[in-house]
Design a protein around this motif. Sequence first.
Motif, PDB file in Angstrom:
ATOM      1  N   LEU A 188       6.314 -27.105 -15.091  1.00  0.00           N
ATOM      2  CA  LEU A 188       6.723 -26.189 -14.034  1.00  0.00           C
ATOM      3  C   LEU A 188       5.716 -26.176 -12.890  1.00  0.00           C
ATOM      4  O   LEU A 188       6.089 -26.173 -11.712  1.00  0.00           O
ATOM      5  CB  LEU A 188       6.874 -24.777 -14.607  1.00  0.00           C
ATOM      6  CG  LEU A 188       8.085 -24.540 -15.514  1.00  0.00           C
ATOM      7  CD1 LEU A 188       7.914 -23.239 -16.288  1.00  0.00           C
ATOM      8  CD2 LEU A 188       9.364 -24.507 -14.697  1.00  0.00           C
ATOM      9  N   THR A 193      11.207 -31.226 -11.863  1.00  0.00           N
ATOM     10  CA  THR A 193      12.553 -30.805 -12.258  1.00  0.00           C
ATOM     11  C   THR A 193      13.164 -31.740 -13.299  1.00  0.00           C
ATOM     12  O   THR A 193      13.836 -31.282 -14.227  1.00  0.00           O
ATOM     13  CB  THR A 193      13.472 -30.736 -11.033  1.00  0.00           C
ATOM     14  OG1 THR A 193      13.478 -32.008 -10.374  1.00  0.00           O
ATOM     15  CG2 THR A 193      12.975 -29.679 -10.050  1.00  0.00           C
ATOM     16  N   LEU A 196      11.514 -31.117 -16.735  1.00  0.00           N
ATOM     17  CA  LEU A 196      11.964 -29.885 -17.374  1.00  0.00           C
ATOM     18  C   LEU A 196      13.375 -30.033 -17.926  1.00  0.00           C
ATOM     19  O   LEU A 196      13.671 -29.560 -19.033  1.00  0.00           O
ATOM     20  CB  LEU A 196      11.903 -28.723 -16.395  1.00  0.00           C
ATOM     21  CG  LEU A 196      12.027 -27.349 -17.057  1.00  0.00           C
ATOM     22  CD1 LEU A 196      10.805 -27.053 -17.924  1.00  0.00           C
ATOM     23  CD2 LEU A 196      12.222 -26.256 -16.024  1.00  0.00           C
ATOM     24  N   ILE A 229      12.418 -24.162  -9.576  1.00  0.00           N
ATOM     25  CA  ILE A 229      11.243 -24.904 -10.034  1.00  0.00           C
ATOM     26  C   ILE A 229      10.331 -25.253  -8.863  1.00  0.00           C
ATOM     27  O   ILE A 229       9.105 -25.128  -8.958  1.00  0.00           O
ATOM     28  CB  ILE A 229      11.666 -26.164 -10.803  1.00  0.00           C
ATOM     29  CG1 ILE A 229      12.398 -25.784 -12.089  1.00  0.00           C
ATOM     30  CG2 ILE A 229      10.443 -27.030 -11.135  1.00  0.00           C
ATOM     31  CD1 ILE A 229      13.029 -26.958 -12.808  1.00  0.00           C
ATOM     32  N   TYR A 275      10.159 -17.547 -16.939  1.00  0.00           N
ATOM     33  CA  TYR A 275      10.930 -18.587 -17.613  1.00  0.00           C
ATOM     34  C   TYR A 275      10.924 -18.300 -19.113  1.00  0.00           C
ATOM     35  O   TYR A 275       9.896 -18.404 -19.772  1.00  0.00           O
ATOM     36  CB  TYR A 275      10.312 -19.964 -17.364  1.00  0.00           C
ATOM     37  CG  TYR A 275      10.436 -20.445 -15.949  1.00  0.00           C
ATOM     38  CD1 TYR A 275      11.469 -21.310 -15.576  1.00  0.00           C
ATOM     39  CD2 TYR A 275       9.530 -20.039 -14.963  1.00  0.00           C
ATOM     40  CE1 TYR A 275      11.585 -21.776 -14.266  1.00  0.00           C
ATOM     41  CE2 TYR A 275       9.651 -20.490 -13.651  1.00  0.00           C
ATOM     42  CZ  TYR A 275      10.671 -21.347 -13.321  1.00  0.00           C
ATOM     43  OH  TYR A 275      10.794 -21.803 -12.024  1.00  0.00           O
TER      44      TYR A 275
END
Length: 292
Positions: A188, A193, A196, A229, A275
């Motif tokens: 993060l 992106t 993740l 993000i 998150y």
Amino acid sequence: MNKLILIGLLVFNIASCQNKENTNTIIKKSNIMNDQPIYTLKISVANPYETYVNDMPVEKDYEKGSTNTEIPVNDFILKSGVQFVKIVLLPEKGKSEVDKSGIDYVNVKIYQYPHGLSNMSSEDKVLIKEFNLSEFRESPVISKEIQFEARVHYEVKGWSESADLSKENLNVLKDEVLDKYSEIKQTLNEGDTLGLSKKYQKRNEEIYTSLYNDITSITEDKKWMHERILKSKGKMIPFENLKVVFYAKGKIVSLENLNHESPLIANIDDKEEVYNILLHRPKSGSPLEVIR
């Protein structure tokens, strides 16, 4: 208030989710365009509380004041059949017991919406079950669990066959959980992106299935998550005061801070972006993975 983190996150960057024949995800091909049952939990409460579906955390709110909220819970329903809902009522800060007025205020309803998340209408919803806590007296903690029958057009594996983490060495497990959280935090913080989405792949596939998402909602969510993000890049805060918490009868584990939140927090313009993740071990000896 925290649905880990409410339904905006439930369709959370569904990259690589179009493999509909995944062996862990079975979609029943039964006219689901017109019949897509979504179940929600509607809660009215004036005290700090926790709610669970199938021993998975739906929402936790420890702040003072009344709450009236409705939350889709299909992501915690793995297949059709009996489901379990629990509410835990806690005293306000500075008090040792939940007072009677708070107990009497509580009302919990379970609704079914028949036509999917994007077509939720009050005209179509069906009340499946309703309960309150009026039979309880003042007490330090009040807990009540009920059952309801769900009918859904999917079956996901989820944590149904996962290892019981509560039987493992707690110190060793905590180190592994911390390593996993630290890995995701770094992803993060780098604004990665793609990285993740790979870590969340199984979670995203199952949530996509449970909410009957179409390509439009997937595309919108991918855009939302991408932006989220990027805003968090370089803004993740340090971990501190963490504890291991188990869910789903020991098959799910998470790290939580003193505020009962995930420690994966970005400080964006003096606002916290949390998150939430829940981990499992698909089978004994395998590494931990994100499942919700």
